[in-house]
Design a protein around this motif. Structure first.
Motif, mmCIF file in Angstrom:
data_model
loop_
_atom_site.group_PDB
_atom_site.id
_atom_site.type_symbol
_atom_site.label_atom_id
_atom_site.label_comp_id
_atom_site.label_asym_id
_atom_site.label_seq_id
_atom_site.Cartn_x
_atom_site.Cartn_y
_atom_site.Cartn_z
ATOM 1 N N TYR A 33 91.996 93.679 22.392
ATOM 2 C CA TYR A 33 92.991 94.390 22.669
ATOM 3 C C TYR A 33 91.844 96.076 23.200
ATOM 4 O O TYR A 33 90.679 95.983 23.471
ATOM 5 C CB TYR A 33 93.082 95.577 21.518
ATOM 6 N N GLN A 92 97.001 95.098 23.058
ATOM 7 C CA GLN A 92 96.328 93.997 22.813
ATOM 8 C C GLN A 92 96.708 92.699 23.147
ATOM 9 O O GLN A 92 98.131 92.240 23.585
ATOM 10 C CB GLN A 92 97.077 93.745 21.190
ATOM 11 N N VAL A 152 89.937 91.500 18.123
ATOM 12 C CA VAL A 152 91.270 92.284 16.956
ATOM 13 C C VAL A 152 90.598 91.552 15.311
ATOM 14 O O VAL A 152 90.943 92.517 14.475
ATOM 15 C CB VAL A 152 92.669 91.484 17.280
#
Ligand code: PMP
Length: 286
Positions: A33, A92, A152
């Motif tokens: 991300y 993302q 993430v």
């Protein structure tokens, strides 16, 4: 008010934006991300985010689904559609939905999942916290050893942030083998006289793009920069401390594990670096 979010080529109301339960981002935190700040409706340090995104994807053997120009167009479209003046764009990319759950990566031609959304944060640049500073506690750094990849998998940083909240402070500094690595979601610095000290780049920390910019501005302002490890004890005895991140910019740290840093007030260097950073980055915003 419902936001417009981006999912795999479509701009959708957030209620209609859906990702598969088989997505490897959901099942395995197999994704990366970026968070880009928006000031006056413009993107801060956009090139820096694109470069790091490309690097994170390469490290995980994932193909970058977009050119930098395409990423920019998507960011701008979301900022416009959601009327963001101050806030951020979250991006993302996951390895997508291969169908069955499997530890092995799916074939390279599996379509990635691309999600972007905005968060409005009115008053972001004029944060009152910048005038009082953050208080932090230290906690052990038990994250994995590829912190240079912006994945993430943020559970441990969340746990550390909660430990800070429960202790009544603003954030936690992570400590490994006796030395500070970084904050839960920021890079950590101390100041001694005219010298800014921060941990050197390695896979132990995220290569903050705010870090790169601030160190460049510090050198231009004739400050000395030393990239080396420091301990909590040294930080507590320093003249000043601060953190940097794309969303907090430069934030003074005035207390570590209950001990005041320097005078306990927000420092001159941190304040100056915040001003320079915001001025320069606003000028270069796209
Ligand atoms: N370290 C960690 C662990 C982070 O999550 C972040 C925020 N992305 C940073 C450092 C700061 O990086 P940047 O300046 O690129 O936001």
């Amino acid at each position: 008010m419902s936001r417009t979010v981006y999912v795999n080529g479509d701009y959708l109301p957030e209620e209609e934006a859906k990702v598969s339960v088989f997505d490897r981002g959901f099942l395995m935190a197999d994704g990366v991300y970026e968070v880009t700040s928006v000031l006056n409706g413009k993107l801060i340090d956009f090139d820096g985010h694109c470069k790091r995104l490309a690097r994170s994807l390469t490290e995980l053997e994932m193909t970058n689904p977009h050119s930098n120009a395409e990423w920019l167009a998507i960011h701008r479209e979301l900022v416009a559609r959601n009327g963001i003046d101050e806030g951020m764009v979250y991006l993302q990319v996951t390895r997508g939905n291969p169908g069955d759950r499997d530890f092995a990566y799916p074939p390279a031609d599996t379509a990635p999942t691309v999600v972007l959304f905005t968060q409005a944060k009115p008053g972001l640049a004029d944060s009152p916290a910048a005038k009082t500073g953050w208080r932090v506690i230290s906690v052990p750094d038990i994250r994995w050893h590829r912190r240079d990849i912006k994945t993430v998998q943020l559970l441990y940083p969340s746990m550390a942030k909660m430990a800070a909240k429960k202790a009544g402070v603003d954030d936690a500094w992570l400590v490994e083998d006796g030395f500070v690595t970084e904050g839960t979601s920021n890079n950590a610095y101390i100041v001694k006289g005219n010298k800014i000290i921060t941990r050197a780049l390695s896979s132990d920390i995220l290569h903050g793009i705010t870090r790169a910019a601030v160190l460049r501005f510090a050198k231009e302002a004739q400050m000395e920069v030393e990239e080396r490890n420091f301990t909590i004890d040294e930080a507590q005895k320093a003249d000043e401390a601060f953190i940097t991140s794309a969303s907090a910019f430069v934030m003074p740290v005035v207390e570590i594990d209950g001990a005041a840093v320097g005078t306990g007030a927000v420092g001159r260097v941190a304040t100056r670096m915040r001003e320079i950073y915001l001025d320069e980055m606003r000028k270069a915003a796209v």
